[in-house]
Design a protein around this motif. Structure first.
Motif, short mmCIF file in Angstrom:
data_model
loop_
_atom_site.label_atom_id
_atom_site.label_comp_id
_atom_site.label_asym_id
_atom_site.label_seq_id
_atom_site.Cartn_x
_atom_site.Cartn_y
_atom_site.Cartn_z
N GLU A 38 46.59 42.91 43.83
CA GLU A 38 45.89 41.71 43.98
C GLU A 38 45.21 41.91 45.37
O GLU A 38 43.99 41.80 45.75
CB GLU A 38 46.40 40.40 43.94
CG GLU A 38 45.32 39.22 44.10
CD GLU A 38 46.15 37.76 43.89
OE1 GLU A 38 45.63 36.92 44.41
OE2 GLU A 38 47.18 37.90 43.18
N ALA A 42 41.36 42.74 46.33
CA ALA A 42 40.52 41.91 47.25
C ALA A 42 40.11 42.31 48.57
O ALA A 42 38.93 42.10 48.91
CB ALA A 42 41.33 40.58 47.83
N SER A 43 40.78 43.53 49.05
CA SER A 43 40.23 44.05 50.18
C SER A 43 39.07 44.95 49.79
O SER A 43 38.27 45.26 50.34
CB SER A 43 41.50 44.78 50.82
OG SER A 43 42.13 45.76 50.06
N SER A 46 35.85 43.01 49.37
CA SER A 46 35.49 42.09 50.31
C SER A 46 33.88 42.70 51.04
O SER A 46 34.01 44.11 51.17
CB SER A 46 36.40 41.99 51.42
OG SER A 46 36.65 43.34 52.00
N LYS A 81 37.17 31.75 41.97
CA LYS A 81 38.40 31.20 41.64
C LYS A 81 38.04 30.30 40.49
O LYS A 81 37.19 29.62 40.44
CB LYS A 81 39.10 30.63 42.65
CG LYS A 81 39.64 31.47 43.73
CD LYS A 81 40.67 30.91 44.72
CE LYS A 81 41.39 31.70 45.17
NZ LYS A 81 42.68 32.24 44.70
#
Length: 118
Positions: A38, A42-43, A46, A81
């Motif tokens: 995760e 996410a990185s 970004s 989300k």
């Protein structure tokens, strides 16, 4: 009665410490295994990452693909989300920890050496 329970608990203290150690180790392993992908995803998506810089337009996010040369840019509104994001990770972690505990139990690591004498 309390004295009996105290003696029994005291005689089992090493076993309790052993069980707690394994439980902590399994929990940390599950946490690392579930949060590492995760965090990497996410990185990667970004806006400040060099990976996502190939999408030249604002409002687009590059999605990692299996083939390194492929570039797929999708609207960033698809990466919000949802309510299920709060439910699925704890259920997954509970299933993995329960499975790990069953595996450790099946190995018989809790067995007392005194019980083996016949």
């Amino acid at each position: 009665m309390l004295r009996f329970l105290y003696r029994r608990l005291r005689s089992r203290w090493p076993l309790l410490v052993f069980s707690a150690s394994w439980t902590l180790l399994l929990t940390l392993t599950v946490a690392a295994a579930s949060f590492a992908p995760e965090l990497a995803f996410a990185s990667a998506i970004s806006p400040s990452s060099s990976f996502a810089a190939e999408c030249k337009s604002d409002g687009l996010v590059r999605v990692p693909m299996d083939i390194p040369g492929d570039v797929l840019c999708v609207p960033d509104r698809l990466f919000r989300k949802s309510g299920i994001d709060l439910i699925v990770p704890p259920i997954f972690a509970a299933v993995v920890v329960a499975g790990s505990a069953c595996f450790v139990r099946a190995l018989g690591l809790w067995a007392d050496d005194d019980d083996d004498a016949l």
